[in-house]
Design an enzyme around this catalytic site. Structure first.
Site, PDB file in Angstrom:
ATOM      1  N   LYS A  70       0.814  -1.247  -0.172  1.00  0.00           N
ATOM      2  CA  LYS A  70       0.015   0.186   0.037  1.00  0.00           C
ATOM      3  C   LYS A  70       0.823   1.183  -0.337  1.00  0.00           C
ATOM      4  O   LYS A  70       1.696   1.269   0.760  1.00  0.00           O
ATOM      5  CB  LYS A  70      -1.098   0.094   1.192  1.00  0.00           C
ATOM      6  CG  LYS A  70      -1.801  -1.141   1.339  1.00  0.00           C
ATOM      7  CD  LYS A  70      -2.609  -1.140   2.859  1.00  0.00           C
ATOM      8  CE  LYS A  70      -1.403  -1.435   3.708  1.00  0.00           C
ATOM      9  NZ  LYS A  70      -2.263  -1.873   5.180  1.00  0.00           N
TER      10      LYS A  70
ATOM     11  N   THR B  60      -6.545  10.198   8.021  1.00  0.00           N
ATOM     12  CA  THR B  60      -6.066   8.946   7.617  1.00  0.00           C
ATOM     13  C   THR B  60      -6.006   7.818   8.596  1.00  0.00           C
ATOM     14  O   THR B  60      -5.375   6.626   8.338  1.00  0.00           O
ATOM     15  CB  THR B  60      -4.934   8.849   6.649  1.00  0.00           C
ATOM     16  OG1 THR B  60      -3.732   9.358   7.274  1.00  0.00           O
ATOM     17  CG2 THR B  60      -5.143   9.831   5.519  1.00  0.00           C
TER      18      THR B  60
ATOM     19  N   GLY C 198      -6.387   4.546  10.511  1.00  0.00           N
ATOM     20  CA  GLY C 198      -7.157   3.299  10.275  1.00  0.00           C
ATOM     21  C   GLY C 198      -7.503   3.158   8.742  1.00  0.00           C
ATOM     22  O   GLY C 198      -8.165   1.942   8.450  1.00  0.00           O
ATOM     23  N   THR C 199      -6.702   3.725   7.947  1.00  0.00           N
ATOM     24  CA  THR C 199      -6.922   3.417   6.453  1.00  0.00           C
ATOM     25  C   THR C 199      -6.488   1.744   6.127  1.00  0.00           C
ATOM     26  O   THR C 199      -7.269   1.278   5.261  1.00  0.00           O
ATOM     27  CB  THR C 199      -5.946   4.516   5.468  1.00  0.00           C
ATOM     28  OG1 THR C 199      -4.742   4.564   6.052  1.00  0.00           O
ATOM     29  CG2 THR C 199      -6.607   5.614   5.484  1.00  0.00           C
ATOM     30  N   GLY C 200      -5.687   1.384   6.640  1.00  0.00           N
ATOM     31  CA  GLY C 200      -5.086   0.017   6.374  1.00  0.00           C
ATOM     32  C   GLY C 200      -5.990  -1.042   6.893  1.00  0.00           C
ATOM     33  O   GLY C 200      -6.432  -1.829   6.008  1.00  0.00           O
ATOM     34  N   CYS C 201      -6.519  -0.712   8.136  1.00  0.00           N
ATOM     35  CA  CYS C 201      -7.576  -1.748   8.467  1.00  0.00           C
ATOM     36  C   CYS C 201      -8.966  -1.698   7.610  1.00  0.00           C
ATOM     37  O   CYS C 201      -9.431  -2.714   7.367  1.00  0.00           O
ATOM     38  CB  CYS C 201      -8.017  -1.220   9.984  1.00  0.00           C
ATOM     39  SG  CYS C 201      -6.476  -1.088  10.911  1.00  0.00           S
TER      40      CYS C 201
END
Ligand code: ADP
Ligand SMILES: Cc1ncc(COP(=O)(O)OP(=O)(O)O)c(N)n1
Length: 309
Positions: A181, A218, A220-223
């Site tokens: 990512k 941003t 928590g974008t990965g979760c």
């Protein structure tokens, strides 16, 4: 709730830590699964006292109790897809791998969560090898961000060429699809967010590009991204389509939240962003080995991809 053709309600399980601030971890995962019409279940690995300024404290859950949660869910409700997030320790990783193997779970998404954006460690350093050795071989998709990919590979990732190398190297652990990512933009990309996908089956790279939303919100974008992929795999989408739809959903969730007042630090994204298929789905099946851009609510083939794609 989304149903399979036979009438079966689609369900997914997240194995992750709790974020008291509600932007990442279990809370982000369940909000995202719900938004995609998937019945969400959870096994909590750790409790964090966390807000938009960082992680104030962490209480680990004993591995035996993580196992109990998993057995409770998998022996009754079952899961069409499973994701892992914060796993905290090697002990928990081994327990989770043992249970997932015993239940032969399908569609496992591993988000190798290591450090929160504020810098708090969410995985003990000695657990990185366990993650690669035990969970990666069970995964359908692994989704490191740039710092995680660097830690897993042991070399710096400075540009898109390095990200491609990292994706291919991580796939050697037996992972069908690796997504590196691009939210952290190691190569200083100020205007776009580039995610690199490596498919071990076709040995091809596909790149997904969106404009970079100029926002601090941003958290928590990965979760959110990995949960959206999990929901879509549970619904039966092809992995590449699921990943593209997840990226579009995260873009919309960041974009919606850019002016809101939830917390005074790095705020969360807005999980009420539209998740219906027609807005996020690519117009035609994505071709492995190409570059696509999501802009103004539409996916198109990238006419002028960034150098290195
Ligand atoms: N400012 C942003 N604008 C648009 N997309 C973003 C932005 N920040 C992150 N993303 C996207 O969000 C998803 C999660 O990436 P990232 O933020 O790198 O994960 P993590 O939260 O694990 O660090 C990726 O699809 C990435 O491209
Ligand atoms: C409990 C918990 N799990 C995971 C994270 C990290 O989430 P992520 O989506 O990578 O977002 P950032 O922390 O990087 O904003 C977390 N913070 N807490």
């Amino acid at each position: 709730m989304f149903r399979q053709p036979g009438g079966h309600v689609v369900r997914a399980l997240t194995i992750a830590g709790s974020d008291s601030g509600g932007g990442a971890g279990i809370q982000a995962d369940l909000k995202t699964l719900h938004q995609f019409g998937v019945y969400g279940m959870c096994a909590i690995t750790a409790l964090t006292a966390q807000n938009t300024h960082g992680v104030q404290d962490i209480q680990a859950v004993p591995a035996s109790f993580v196992q109990q949660q998993l057995e409770s869910v998998l022996t009754d409700l079952g899961a069409d897809a499973v994701k892992t997030g914060m796993l905290a320790s090697a002990d928990i990783i081994h327990t989770v791998a043992d249970v997932l193997e015993a239940h032969a779970v399908q569609h496992l998404v591993v988000d190798p969560v290591m450090v929160a954006k504020g810098g708090a460690p969410l995985l003990q350093p000695d657990a990185v090898d366990a993650l690669k050795a035990r969970l990666f071989p069970l995964a359908a998709v692994v989704t490191p961000n740039l710092p995680e990919a660097q830690a897993l590979c042991g070399y710096p990732i400075r540009d898109l060429a390095d990200a491609k190398r990292a994706a291919r190297d991580l796939a050697q652990s037996g992972v069908p699809i690796v997504v590196i990512k691009g939210g952290h933009a190691a190569d200083g990309r100020p205007n776009d967010a580039v995610d690199i996908i490596y498919d071990s089956g076709t040995q091809t790279f596909t790149s997904l590009v969106s404009p970079r939303v100029p926002s601090r919100k941003t958290h928590g974008t990965g979760c959110t991204f990995s949960s959206a992929v999990t929901a879509l795999l549970a619904r039966g989408e092809a992995p590449l389509t699921a990943i593209a739809m997840a990226k579009a959903f995260v873009f919309e969730a960041i974009d919606r939240a850019k002016d809101w007042d939830v917390g005074s630090g790095h705020g969360p994204t807005d999980h009420t962003a539209p998740a219906n298929t027609s807005l996020l789905v690519p117009p035609a099946p994505l071709q492995h080995g190409s570059s696509y851009v999501y802009r103004d609510g539409t996916w198109t083939v990238h006419a002028s991809p960034p150098a290195g794609l």
